[in-house]
Design a protein around this motif. Structure first.
Motif, PDB file in Angstrom:
ATOM      1  N   LYS A 196       0.829  -1.219   0.000  1.00 20.56           N
ATOM      2  CA  LYS A 196       0.000   0.000   0.000  1.00 20.56           C
ATOM      3  C   LYS A 196       0.860   1.264   0.000  1.00 20.56           C
ATOM      4  CE  LYS A 196      -4.415  -1.376   2.030  1.00 20.56           C
ATOM      5  NZ  LYS A 196      -5.341  -1.064   3.131  1.00 20.56           N
TER       6      LYS A 196
ATOM      7  N   ASP B 251      -6.760   4.366   6.479  1.00 22.57           N
ATOM      8  CA  ASP B 251      -7.772   4.921   7.385  1.00 22.57           C
ATOM      9  C   ASP B 251      -7.130   5.337   8.720  1.00 22.57           C
ATOM     10  OD1 ASP B 251     -10.237   5.803   8.151  1.00 22.57           O
ATOM     11  OD2 ASP B 251     -10.936   3.850   8.857  1.00 22.57           O
TER      12      ASP B 251
ATOM     13  N   GLU C 207       2.097   1.666  -3.480  1.00 15.57           N
ATOM     14  CA  GLU C 207       1.058   2.203  -4.356  1.00 15.57           C
ATOM     15  C   GLU C 207       0.925   3.720  -4.162  1.00 15.57           C
ATOM     16  OE1 GLU C 207      -2.685   0.199  -3.837  1.00 15.57           O
ATOM     17  OE2 GLU C 207      -3.719   1.652  -5.097  1.00 15.57           O
ATOM     18  N   ALA C 208       0.955   4.151  -2.887  1.00 18.97           N
ATOM     19  CA  ALA C 208       0.837   5.589  -2.600  1.00 18.97           C
ATOM     20  C   ALA C 208       2.006   6.356  -3.229  1.00 18.97           C
ATOM     21  CB  ALA C 208       0.813   5.824  -1.087  1.00 18.97           C
TER      22      ALA C 208
ATOM     23  N   ASP D 196       1.746   6.474  -7.115  1.00 21.24           N
ATOM     24  CA  ASP D 196       0.737   7.442  -7.547  1.00 21.24           C
ATOM     25  C   ASP D 196       1.168   8.884  -7.276  1.00 21.24           C
ATOM     26  OD1 ASP D 196      -0.847   5.396  -8.399  1.00 21.24           O
ATOM     27  OD2 ASP D 196      -2.159   5.380  -6.649  1.00 21.24           O
TER      28      ASP D 196
ATOM     29  N   ARG E  92      -2.626  10.335   0.894  1.00 19.74           N
ATOM     30  CA  ARG E  92      -2.852   8.988   0.330  1.00 19.74           C
ATOM     31  C   ARG E  92      -2.743   7.904   1.414  1.00 19.74           C
ATOM     32  NH1 ARG E  92      -2.922   9.188  -5.258  1.00 19.74           N
ATOM     33  NH2 ARG E  92      -2.254  11.224  -5.999  1.00 19.74           N
TER      34      ARG E  92
ATOM     35  N   LYS F 229      -5.812   7.904   3.634  1.00 19.57           N
ATOM     36  CA  LYS F 229      -6.983   7.302   2.993  1.00 19.57           C
ATOM     37  C   LYS F 229      -6.808   5.782   2.890  1.00 19.57           C
ATOM     38  CE  LYS F 229      -9.999   7.793  -0.981  1.00 19.57           C
ATOM     39  NZ  LYS F 229     -10.117   8.217  -2.350  1.00 19.57           N
ATOM     40  N   SER F 230      -5.640   5.377   2.476  1.00 22.66           N
ATOM     41  CA  SER F 230      -5.389   3.966   2.227  1.00 22.66           C
ATOM     42  C   SER F 230      -5.459   3.126   3.505  1.00 22.66           C
ATOM     43  CB  SER F 230      -4.012   3.848   1.574  1.00 22.66           C
ATOM     44  OG  SER F 230      -3.739   2.547   1.231  1.00 22.66           O
TER      45      SER F 230
END
Lengths: 172, 126
Positions: free
Chosen positions: B10, B55, B13-14, B17, B49, B52-53
Motif C-alpha cells: 500500500k 484509514d 502504491e501511494a 501514484d 494517500r 486514505k489507504s
C-alpha cells in the motif's frame, strides 16, 4: 482584468462539494488561434477552471482566510475537446483538508459526457502574512458575489452560507 | 492488522501514484527525496494517500518533525546538535537515523527518510 475561468457557481456545500459552470464562446480571443479554424478550449484552462472550482471550496472551508494555491496535479485525463457553444460543468469534491493544504477530485462534463477528470492538491501558503488582504477594499467580496457563491452556497445542514464579516468593506 | 507485506504494497502504491515512479523503483532502501525525487509538496500528497489507504490520521509534524529542525535550541550552524538528535529519535522511533547522525546537517535530513521508515511509521499507526 482577473483570471476568471469559471462563470458562476451553481452549488457549493461547505467542506464537501462544489459545482461551477463555464460557457465556452467564440468571442473569447484565445480560441481564435487555438487552433486556427478548429477553435478548441485549451485543456490547461479547463484544468484552471476545475482548480478554481475546487480552490474556492477549499478556501471557503476556512472562511477565505487562507491563501490557497494550486500546488500539484497528480493525475489528469482529458476525454474529448470542448468547443464554442459547449457549457462545461465542473464538479469538485473535497477529499481531505488539513492545516497545510487540501486534496480534491474534480470532473468536467459537457452535458452528460465526461470531458476531463483530475486530482488536485492545494497548499496553504504564507500563513504568517495571510491576514494581509490581497485585494483592495471589497474587491474580493465582490468577486465572490459575482460568482454567486453566497446565492447557492449551503452548510452541510442545509443552512445558507454566511457572508464572512472580515470581507465586508468596513473590516478591510 | 495488515501484514508487513500488505503495508509495503500500500505504501508502494501511494508512492507510485504520488511521485509518478515505477513499481520497481520503490524498494525498502530507496530514499524518498534522493532516490524517488520527492519534493516538499509531495509529502502532503503522500500523507493524504496514506491516511486514505490505511484509514489513519497523520498529525502534522509526526512523520516529518519540522519544528525540531527549525528550533535554534536543537540546530546550531545548520546542524542538529546532540539534544536535537535525542529529540528526533524520541519523535521518530520508526526511522533509522544512523546515517543522518554521521552528518546531521538539516538539509540532509529530508534525504535520509526511506521507504522502510515510512512503512515502519504506518505499522505503528495501524
Amino acid at each position: 482584468m482577473r483570471w476568471f475561468w469559471i462563470d458562476r457557481f451553481t452549488e457549493l456545500v461547505s467542506g464537501e462539494t462544489a459545482t461551477a459552470i463555464k460557457t465556452v464562446s467564440l468571442s473569447e480571443e484565445h480560441l481564435h488561434d487555438h487552433f486556427l479554424g478548429i477553435p478548441t478550449m485549451p485543456n490547461s484552462l479547463i484544468l484552471e477552471g476545475m482548480a478554481q472550482t475546487a480552490g474556492m471550496l477549499v478556501s471557503q472551508y476556512n472562511a477565505f482566510k487562507e491563501r490557497v494555491i494550486l500546488a500539484k496535479v497528480p493525475r489528469i485525463v482529458f476525454h474529448c475537446r470542448a468547443v464554442p457553444g459547449d457549457t462545461l460543468t465542473y464538479r469538485a469534491k473535497l477529499e481531505a483538508i488539513e492545516e497545510s493544504g487540501a486534496r480534491a477530485t474534480t470532473t468536467s462534463h459537457i452535458g452528460d459526457q465526461i470531458q476531463s477528470e483530475a486530482e488536485i492538491l492545494f497548499a496553504h501558503i504564507d500563513r504568517e502574512t495571510a491576514h494581509r488582504p490581497l485585494f483592495a477594499g471589497a474587491d474580493f467580496g465582490d468577486l465572490l458575489r459575482s460568482l454567486k457563491i453566497f446565492d447557492v452556497g449551503r452548510n452541510p445542514d442545509g443552512s445558507p452560507l454566511a457572508y464572512p464579516e472580515h470581507l465586508s468593506p468596513q473590516s478591510s | 492488522m495488515p501484514s508487513k507485506e500488505e503495508v509495503f504494497e500500500k505504501v508502494r502504491e501511494a508512492l507510485v501514484d504520488a511521485l509518478g515512479v515505477d513499481d520497481d523503483e520503490v524498494t525498502p532502501e530507496a530514499t524518498l527525496v534522493g532516490d524517488l525525487g520527492a519534493e516538499s509538496i509531495d509529502f502532503l500528497d503522500i500523507v493524504f494517500r496514506l491516511e486514505k489507504s490505511f484509514d489513519i490520521k497523520i498529525p502534522r509534524g509526526e512523520l516529518f518533525p519540522e519544528d525540531i529542525l527549525t528550533n535554534s535550541d536543537y540546530v546550531v550552524d545548520g546542524k542538529v546538535n546532540a539534544e536535537g538528535l535525542v529529540e528526533l529519535k524520541k519523535r521518530m522511533p520508526f526511522a533509522d537515523l544512523s546515517k543522518f547522525e554521521e552528518n546531521p546537517a538539516v538539509q540532509e535530513f529530508a534525504t535520509s527518510l526511506t521507504v522502510q521508515d515510512m512503512c515502519n511509521y504506518v505499522e505503528s499507526k495501524v
